[in-house]
Design a protein around this motif. Structure first.
Motif, mmCIF file in Angstrom:
data_model
loop_
_atom_site.group_PDB
_atom_site.id
_atom_site.type_symbol
_atom_site.label_atom_id
_atom_site.label_comp_id
_atom_site.label_asym_id
_atom_site.label_seq_id
_atom_site.Cartn_x
_atom_site.Cartn_y
_atom_site.Cartn_z
ATOM 1 N N ASP A 3 13.261 0.255 -0.935
ATOM 2 C CA ASP A 3 11.885 -0.156 -0.660
ATOM 3 C C ASP A 3 11.289 0.712 0.439
ATOM 4 O O ASP A 3 10.115 1.051 0.417
ATOM 5 C CB ASP A 3 11.863 -1.623 -0.206
ATOM 6 C CG ASP A 3 12.292 -2.530 -1.345
ATOM 7 O OD1 ASP A 3 12.174 -2.094 -2.499
ATOM 8 O OD2 ASP A 3 12.751 -3.637 -1.060
ATOM 9 N N ALA A 4 12.122 1.042 1.434
ATOM 10 C CA ALA A 4 11.629 1.856 2.557
ATOM 11 C C ALA A 4 11.219 3.242 2.068
ATOM 12 O O ALA A 4 10.186 3.777 2.493
ATOM 13 C CB ALA A 4 12.708 1.948 3.631
ATOM 14 N N ASP A 5 12.019 3.816 1.160
ATOM 15 C CA ASP A 5 11.661 5.128 0.590
ATOM 16 C C ASP A 5 10.313 5.048 -0.111
ATOM 17 O O ASP A 5 9.431 5.881 0.078
ATOM 18 C CB ASP A 5 12.694 5.563 -0.471
ATOM 19 C CG ASP A 5 13.989 6.029 0.164
ATOM 20 O OD1 ASP A 5 13.922 6.634 1.238
ATOM 21 O OD2 ASP A 5 15.047 5.775 -0.429
ATOM 22 N N GLN A 6 10.196 4.011 -0.940
ATOM 23 C CA GLN A 6 8.973 3.857 -1.740
ATOM 24 C C GLN A 6 7.765 3.628 -0.827
ATOM 25 O O GLN A 6 6.691 4.177 -1.037
ATOM 26 C CB GLN A 6 9.154 2.665 -2.691
ATOM 27 C CG GLN A 6 8.176 2.692 -3.850
ATOM 28 C CD GLN A 6 8.355 1.505 -4.788
ATOM 29 O OE1 GLN A 6 9.012 0.532 -4.451
ATOM 30 N NE2 GLN A 6 7.766 1.584 -5.948
ATOM 31 N N MET A 7 8.011 2.817 0.224
ATOM 32 C CA MET A 7 6.947 2.515 1.171
ATOM 33 C C MET A 7 6.497 3.779 1.897
ATOM 34 O O MET A 7 5.300 4.001 2.099
ATOM 35 C CB MET A 7 7.448 1.457 2.168
ATOM 36 C CG MET A 7 6.367 0.786 2.974
ATOM 37 S SD MET A 7 5.175 -0.051 1.917
ATOM 38 C CE MET A 7 6.119 -1.477 1.408
ATOM 39 N N SER A 8 7.459 4.633 2.276
ATOM 40 C CA SER A 8 7.052 5.834 3.003
ATOM 41 C C SER A 8 6.288 6.789 2.088
ATOM 42 O O SER A 8 5.336 7.426 2.515
ATOM 43 C CB SER A 8 8.250 6.521 3.676
ATOM 44 O OG SER A 8 9.248 6.769 2.747
ATOM 45 N N ARG A 9 6.673 6.852 0.802
ATOM 46 C CA ARG A 9 5.917 7.695 -0.146
ATOM 47 C C ARG A 9 4.472 7.214 -0.264
ATOM 48 O O ARG A 9 3.536 7.999 -0.290
ATOM 49 C CB ARG A 9 6.566 7.637 -1.538
ATOM 50 C CG ARG A 9 7.704 8.607 -1.732
ATOM 51 C CD ARG A 9 8.330 8.411 -3.103
ATOM 52 N NE ARG A 9 7.440 8.808 -4.202
ATOM 53 C CZ ARG A 9 7.271 10.062 -4.620
ATOM 54 N NH1 ARG A 9 7.895 11.041 -4.034
ATOM 55 N NH2 ARG A 9 6.453 10.330 -5.630
ATOM 56 N N LEU A 10 4.317 5.892 -0.328
ATOM 57 C CA LEU A 10 2.972 5.319 -0.453
ATOM 58 C C LEU A 10 2.128 5.631 0.786
ATOM 59 O O LEU A 10 0.989 6.087 0.696
ATOM 60 C CB LEU A 10 3.074 3.805 -0.647
ATOM 61 C CG LEU A 10 1.744 3.058 -0.671
ATOM 62 C CD1 LEU A 10 0.951 3.397 -1.923
ATOM 63 C CD2 LEU A 10 1.953 1.552 -0.612
ATOM 64 N N LEU A 11 2.723 5.393 1.955
ATOM 65 C CA LEU A 11 1.974 5.614 3.200
ATOM 66 C C LEU A 11 1.610 7.087 3.372
ATOM 67 O O LEU A 11 0.498 7.417 3.779
ATOM 68 C CB LEU A 11 2.797 5.117 4.397
ATOM 69 C CG LEU A 11 2.967 3.597 4.482
ATOM 70 C CD1 LEU A 11 3.955 3.232 5.581
ATOM 71 C CD2 LEU A 11 1.647 2.903 4.730
ATOM 72 N N GLU A 12 2.543 7.974 3.030
ATOM 73 C CA GLU A 12 2.266 9.411 3.134
ATOM 74 C C GLU A 12 1.098 9.793 2.231
ATOM 75 O O GLU A 12 0.177 10.515 2.640
ATOM 76 C CB GLU A 12 3.494 10.230 2.697
ATOM 77 C CG GLU A 12 4.538 10.400 3.769
ATOM 78 C CD GLU A 12 5.877 10.853 3.178
ATOM 79 O OE1 GLU A 12 5.941 11.176 1.977
ATOM 80 O OE2 GLU A 12 6.868 10.864 3.936
ATOM 81 N N GLN A 50 12.123 5.123 10.157
ATOM 82 C CA GLN A 50 13.224 4.577 10.958
ATOM 83 C C GLN A 50 14.110 3.669 10.092
ATOM 84 O O GLN A 50 15.339 3.731 10.155
ATOM 85 C CB GLN A 50 12.634 3.778 12.114
ATOM 86 C CG GLN A 50 13.579 3.624 13.272
ATOM 87 C CD GLN A 50 12.898 2.897 14.422
ATOM 88 O OE1 GLN A 50 11.796 2.370 14.277
ATOM 89 N NE2 GLN A 50 13.549 2.862 15.563
ATOM 90 N N MET A 51 13.448 2.862 9.269
ATOM 91 C CA MET A 51 14.201 1.967 8.373
ATOM 92 C C MET A 51 15.065 2.779 7.414
ATOM 93 O O MET A 51 16.206 2.420 7.134
ATOM 94 C CB MET A 51 13.245 1.074 7.572
ATOM 95 C CG MET A 51 12.701 -0.091 8.365
ATOM 96 S SD MET A 51 11.221 -0.780 7.604
ATOM 97 C CE MET A 51 11.853 -1.384 6.062
ATOM 98 N N VAL A 52 14.497 3.893 6.909
ATOM 99 C CA VAL A 52 15.258 4.742 5.983
ATOM 100 C C VAL A 52 16.485 5.302 6.707
ATOM 101 O O VAL A 52 17.613 5.278 6.186
ATOM 102 C CB VAL A 52 14.376 5.911 5.455
ATOM 103 C CG1 VAL A 52 15.210 6.880 4.628
ATOM 104 C CG2 VAL A 52 13.227 5.377 4.619
ATOM 105 N N ARG A 53 16.250 5.787 7.960
ATOM 106 C CA ARG A 53 17.358 6.375 8.733
ATOM 107 C C ARG A 53 18.436 5.340 9.041
ATOM 108 O O ARG A 53 19.617 5.626 9.032
ATOM 109 C CB ARG A 53 16.821 6.968 10.051
ATOM 110 C CG ARG A 53 16.211 8.345 9.890
ATOM 111 C CD ARG A 53 16.105 9.025 11.243
ATOM 112 N NE ARG A 53 15.329 8.263 12.207
ATOM 113 C CZ ARG A 53 13.996 8.373 12.342
ATOM 114 N NH1 ARG A 53 13.317 9.201 11.581
ATOM 115 N NH2 ARG A 53 13.349 7.666 13.235
#
Lengths: 114, 300
Positions: A3-12, A50-53
């Motif tokens: 979810d974090a990956d997907q969320m960061s793609r969306l925000l980017e 950070q969540m992804v890391r």
């Protein structure tokens, strides 16, 4: 993908449209407001990174194991059994994080990218 | 596929005076199940000759002179594909009539006899079972989706015994239906036509995920299922077992979930488009939620 990956793609993607397509055409007053929104998105993006890391990859590891078990027939005698609870819980959590409004009214929107 | 609308002026001939045309071009990387522009052109010719509500094909550009890729030009049909928005303004009688128009056209399509030498135009779904194709799509994703894995297993174990085949549109949903003055004027986007189970089209049309909130109108968010069935049966009596429809609605939702997940990963240099694609990816989990609900309902 987590979810974090997907969320960061969306925000980017959202940040990029805002910064490069929308803000340049705004009046100076509105531009200031929009830059505040960019700032907010950046904070959210950093938190997601950070969540992804911090182990955002972990859920996929579990999902992979579960998927393998399903495909190899481990749940064949109880496809309508306990496994539904496990799957439902995961989906509920992901919905809560990504689109909580859907969880409330369960309506599909017309918006689709073809 | 890419689509443009063209305003053109002609002197003489069957296109005399100004005509609105549609130019449809293959993309650089056509999607795997696509039959291609050439076959779509041939199909439109067949369907038009059988009086289906489809655009009249005019010109086929096999060599890519117009766009750099194979393309076709067809006559534009008057009508809007955003019929869901228009439906809310219709009274129940108009909805009923529109739903019956749609059921009649689909029933007629599923009865269409294509000359055997032309069947090769359409990739035969039977070459690989639908479930196998969905497994292949799942395996292309770089992450695991246990709900989809479980749903595919369930679909495999509960596969209906009856296997019938006919020509299927392959993307029969309200977004590919044109409506004008309360009537169905056209069915477009025949790119994914194939030989398959006719209930595949019906399940796709009726799945809740394509009703966009008009959930009570079980026939594509447009009208009542009973009206749809009645007109389909008039056009093509006894062709399908309607008791199997819930199964095919699950198939449709699984298919759409896989497409949504894939769209979310697609890359493009167009920023707005990329945002659209990523947002479509978020529909994946909503569809997984729907799949669980559908299977639980059948179980109960």
């Amino acid at each position: 993908m987590t979810d974090a990956d997907q969320m960061s793609r969306l925000l980017e993607a959202a940040k990029s449209v805002l910064e490069e397509d929308i803000i340049p055409s705004l009046s100076s007053r509105k531009r200031l407001n929009a830059l505040l929104v960019v700032k907010a998105l950046s904070i959210a993006l950093n938190t997601t990174y950070q969540m992804v890391r911090q182990g955002g990859k972990e859920p996929d590891k579990n999902n992979k194991a579960l998927s393998n078990q399903i495909r190899s027939g481990v749940y064949d005698t109880s496809l309508n059994g306990e496994i539904i609870k496990i799957l439902s819980q995961d989906v509920e959590e992901r919905l809560e994080a990504s689109t909580p409004d859907f969880k409330m009214h369960e309506k599909f929107s017309q918006y689709v990218a073809n | 596929m890419y689509t443009w609308e063209i305003a053109a002026s002609f002197e003489g001939g069957f296109l005399e005076r100004t005509s609105r045309l549609i130019l449809r071009s293959q993309s650089d990387t056509p999607l795997l199940p696509s039959i291609g522009i050439d076959n779509e052109f041939q199909l439109l010719k067949i369907l038009k000759s059988k009086k289906f509500k489809v655009p009249k094909p005019i010109l086929l550009d096999r060599c890519g002179f117009l766009t750099g890729n194979p393309a076709l030009i067809m006559q534009k049909i008057v009508g809007s594909s955003k019929c869901i928005g228009a439906v809310s303004a219709l009274n129940s009688l108009d909805r009923k009539r529109l739903t019956r128009d749609i059921g009649q056209q689909l029933g007629k399509l599923h009865k269409l006899e294509i000359p055997s030498n032309q069947w090769r135009l359409f990739k035969k779904a039977g070459e690989q079972s639908l479930i196998d194709r969905l497994y292949s799509q799942l395996d292309l994703l770089p992450y695991s989706l246990p709900v989809i894995e479980w749903a595919l297993r369930w679909l495999e174990k509960n596969r209906p015994a009856q296997q019938i085949q006919s020509l299927c549109h392959g993307d029969f949903r309200n977004g590919n239906l044109l409506v004008h003055r309360k009537r169905l004027t056209g069915i477009i986007d025949w790119e994914f036509t194939h030989i398959g189970n006719p209930l595949e089209d019906i399940g796709w049309f009726c799945a809740r995920c394509w009703r966009f909130g008009n959930d009570k109108e079980e026939a594509g968010g447009i009208g009542q299922l009973s009206d749809f069935i009645e007109s389909y049966e008039t056009a093509n009596p006894g062709n399908v077992n309607w008791l199997e429809l819930p199964y095919w609605k699950i198939v449709a939702t699984v298919q759409w979930a896989l497409i949504a997940h894939r769209q979310g990963l697609r890359d493009t240099s167009n920023r707005t488009r990329k945002l659209e694609l990523v947002l479509t990816g978020f529909k994946g989990v909503q569809l997984e939620h729907e799949i669980l609900k559908l299977i639980k309902t059948i179980k109960e």
